[in-house]
Motif scaffolding. Structure first.
Motif, PDB file in Angstrom:
ATOM      1  N   UNK A  54       0.814  -1.213   0.000  1.00 23.97           N
ATOM      2  CA  UNK A  54       0.000   0.000   0.000  1.00 23.97           C
ATOM      3  C   UNK A  54       0.855   1.274   0.000  1.00 23.97           C
ATOM      4  N   UNK A  55       2.172   1.124  -0.178  1.00 22.70           N
ATOM      5  CA  UNK A  55       3.076   2.279  -0.237  1.00 22.70           C
ATOM      6  C   UNK A  55       3.043   2.905  -1.631  1.00 22.70           C
ATOM      7  N   UNK A  56       3.416   4.175  -1.700  1.00 18.34           N
ATOM      8  CA  UNK A  56       3.557   4.879  -2.969  1.00 18.34           C
ATOM      9  C   UNK A  56       4.909   4.481  -3.564  1.00 18.34           C
ATOM     10  N   UNK A  57       4.895   3.547  -4.505  1.00 15.71           N
ATOM     11  CA  UNK A  57       6.139   2.983  -5.039  1.00 15.71           C
ATOM     12  C   UNK A  57       6.946   4.028  -5.806  1.00 15.71           C
ATOM     13  N   UNK A  58       6.273   4.864  -6.578  1.00 20.88           N
ATOM     14  CA  UNK A  58       6.980   5.903  -7.336  1.00 20.88           C
ATOM     15  C   UNK A  58       7.709   6.856  -6.401  1.00 20.88           C
ATOM     16  N   UNK A  59       7.036   7.265  -5.324  1.00 23.77           N
ATOM     17  CA  UNK A  59       7.656   8.147  -4.336  1.00 23.77           C
ATOM     18  C   UNK A  59       8.836   7.447  -3.659  1.00 23.77           C
ATOM     19  N   UNK A  60       8.650   6.169  -3.340  1.00 20.10           N
ATOM     20  CA  UNK A  60       9.720   5.409  -2.684  1.00 20.10           C
ATOM     21  C   UNK A  60      10.962   5.332  -3.560  1.00 20.10           C
ATOM     22  N   UNK A  61      10.775   5.065  -4.851  1.00 22.12           N
ATOM     23  CA  UNK A  61      11.914   4.981  -5.777  1.00 22.12           C
ATOM     24  C   UNK A  61      12.624   6.328  -5.893  1.00 22.12           C
ATOM     25  N   UNK A 101       5.922  -8.502   0.238  1.00 24.53           N
ATOM     26  CA  UNK A 101       6.239  -7.087   0.109  1.00 24.53           C
ATOM     27  C   UNK A 101       6.785  -6.793  -1.282  1.00 24.53           C
ATOM     28  N   UNK A 102       7.066  -5.504  -1.519  1.00 22.71           N
ATOM     29  CA  UNK A 102       7.735  -5.076  -2.747  1.00 22.71           C
ATOM     30  C   UNK A 102       9.195  -4.795  -2.399  1.00 22.71           C
ATOM     31  N   UNK A 103      10.097  -5.476  -3.080  1.00 21.69           N
ATOM     32  CA  UNK A 103      11.529  -5.300  -2.831  1.00 21.69           C
ATOM     33  C   UNK A 103      12.104  -4.317  -3.842  1.00 21.69           C
ATOM     34  N   UNK A 104      12.653  -3.217  -3.354  1.00 23.07           N
ATOM     35  CA  UNK A 104      13.315  -2.226  -4.199  1.00 23.07           C
ATOM     36  C   UNK A 104      14.821  -2.473  -4.093  1.00 23.07           C
ATOM     37  N   UNK A 142      16.153   5.141   5.574  1.00 16.88           N
ATOM     38  CA  UNK A 142      15.167   4.835   6.628  1.00 16.88           C
ATOM     39  C   UNK A 142      14.571   6.119   7.215  1.00 16.88           C
ATOM     40  N   UNK A 143      15.415   7.131   7.443  1.00 18.21           N
ATOM     41  CA  UNK A 143      14.931   8.408   7.976  1.00 18.21           C
ATOM     42  C   UNK A 143      14.012   9.106   6.971  1.00 18.21           C
ATOM     43  N   UNK A 144      14.383   9.061   5.696  1.00 15.80           N
ATOM     44  CA  UNK A 144      13.578   9.712   4.658  1.00 15.80           C
ATOM     45  C   UNK A 144      12.211   9.047   4.514  1.00 15.80           C
ATOM     46  N   UNK A 145      12.183   7.727   4.561  1.00 14.66           N
ATOM     47  CA  UNK A 145      10.917   7.004   4.436  1.00 14.66           C
ATOM     48  C   UNK A 145       9.999   7.301   5.615  1.00 14.66           C
ATOM     49  N   UNK A 146      10.564   7.389   6.800  1.00 17.00           N
ATOM     50  CA  UNK A 146       9.736   7.699   7.972  1.00 17.00           C
ATOM     51  C   UNK A 146       9.162   9.112   7.914  1.00 17.00           C
ATOM     52  N   UNK A 147       9.875  10.000   7.219  1.00 15.34           N
ATOM     53  CA  UNK A 147       9.385  11.379   7.125  1.00 15.34           C
ATOM     54  C   UNK A 147       8.214  11.522   6.155  1.00 15.34           C
ATOM     55  N   UNK A 148       7.860  10.472   5.411  1.00 14.65           N
ATOM     56  CA  UNK A 148       6.729  10.535   4.473  1.00 14.65           C
ATOM     57  C   UNK A 148       5.380  10.407   5.187  1.00 14.65           C
ATOM     58  N   UNK A 149       5.405  10.134   6.466  1.00 10.08           N
ATOM     59  CA  UNK A 149       4.189  10.028   7.293  1.00 10.08           C
ATOM     60  C   UNK A 149       3.194   8.989   6.761  1.00 10.08           C
ATOM     61  N   UNK A 150       3.708   7.826   6.433  1.00  9.32           N
ATOM     62  CA  UNK A 150       2.845   6.711   6.045  1.00  9.32           C
ATOM     63  C   UNK A 150       2.661   6.522   4.561  1.00  9.32           C
ATOM     64  N   UNK A 151       3.120   7.483   3.737  1.00 10.66           N
ATOM     65  CA  UNK A 151       2.978   7.291   2.288  1.00 10.66           C
ATOM     66  C   UNK A 151       3.834   6.129   1.803  1.00 10.66           C
ATOM     67  N   UNK A 152       4.964   5.955   2.461  1.00 10.35           N
ATOM     68  CA  UNK A 152       5.837   4.804   2.189  1.00 10.35           C
ATOM     69  C   UNK A 152       6.121   4.139   3.520  1.00 10.35           C
TER      70      UNK A 152
END
Length: 301
Positions: free
Chosen positions: A187-194, A242-245, A268-278
């Motif tokens: 349920x994560x935003x894959x484009x944002x994660x990449x 899961x989705x493995x990047x 890890x810090x950047x992903x946590x700052x997305x507030x649940x989007x990733x």
């Protein structure tokens, strides 16, 4: 004593005795020059190369003197003796002879040099010394993870350069490719994660990318090899959980562990700052409580 002195009246015995004394003198001179260079030269790299140069010249002179002693005189009467002696020496000292030949091969072909990180005979480590017989490594791996020193000094015969592959991590191209798997939920935003992962990788690895591009271009011009992508790239893999990047990037061969740690911490810090989007994924187990059962026993009279 008279018998011993008469022994030296034999021209062959006298010749080989002189040869032995000359060899002993050359060995002593090599030892003296090595100690002298150690005291006079402060730079470690220059001192090491000078000492090895003295050794190579000395061994070359010894081989030349032996060759001249055998070939300059008329040796027809000694053909059988020399043949048997040579065969015996070759069989007995075949590993030693191969090791000495390997030392010449290492120096002249530049298979590796002190300071290189290599893997030979299934042993990985940094080369800290090369002499006429052995290559000395500061071992890596074994009971420690990643590219950490184990603390053991390993001596490997130079003969192994002829017996198997030699993996050099630093010759010509002092960079290696590494990979890091980032697991995110479906349920994560894959484009944002990449985009976030690539941004962090490009920011951290920009210096390596620029340096490695120049080195890789030299590799393409020197060897028959295709061009490669130096910049960080991401491949997506879908699994049941899961989705493995998969982040593939280039780094200094000595800083692989440190680079991996910094990358993962920043991502890890950047992903946590997305507030649940990733959201980072992990294996989750759900334990269900077994319903209670009531059992009634009836007494039969």
């Amino acid at each position: 004593m008279e018998t011993f002195l008469k022994l030296f009246e034999n021209p062959s015995v006298l010749k080989f005795t002189k040869l032995g004394l000359w060899i002993l003198l050359i060995v002593l001179i090599i030892g003296f020059l090595r100690k002298l260079l150690k005291k006079r030269i402060e730079d470690t790299s220059v001192r090491y190369k000078a000492q090895k140069g003295v050794e190579i010249i000395g061994y070359f002179l010894i081989i030349l003197m032996i060759f001249m002693a055998i070939t300059l005189d008329d040796i027809k009467d000694y053909t059988i003796i020399i043949g048997l002696f040579t065969a015996g020496i070759t069989f007995t000292l075949q590993e030693l002879i191969l090791s000495i030949a390997g030392s010449f091969y290492i120096f002249f072909v530049r298979v590796y040099k002190p300071g290189d990180r290599i893997e030979i005979n299934n042993i990985k480590g940094d080369v800290i010394d090369i002499d006429s017989i052995y290559t000395t490594l500061m071992e890596m791996g074994e009971w420690v993870s990643s590219d950490n020193y184990s603390g053991r000094i390993v001596k490997i015969s130079n003969a192994f350069v002829f017996k198997g592959p030699i993996k050099n991590y630093s010759m010509d191209f002092p960079f290696v490719w590494d990979e890091l798997n980032i697991l995110v939920t479906y349920d994560s935003d894959i484009t944002l994660a990449k985009d976030l992962i690539l941004a962090e990788a490009n920011e951290l690895l920009s210096e390596y990318s620029q340096k490695s591009k120049t080195k890789w271009q030299e590799m393409v011009e020197r060897y028959y090899i295709e061009n490669a992508t130096i910049e960080p790239t991401i491949a997506v893999n879908l699994t049941d959980n899961w989705i493995a990047l998969n982040l593939r990037y280039i780094t200094d061969y000595k800083l692989r562990r440190d680079t991996r740690n910094k990358l993962f911490s920043n991502i890890e810090k950047t992903i946590r700052s997305t507030k649940g989007k990733v959201t980072l994924a992990s294996t989750t187990l759900q334990l269900l409580k077994i319903p209670e059962l009531e059992v009634q026993l009836k007494n039969k009279l």
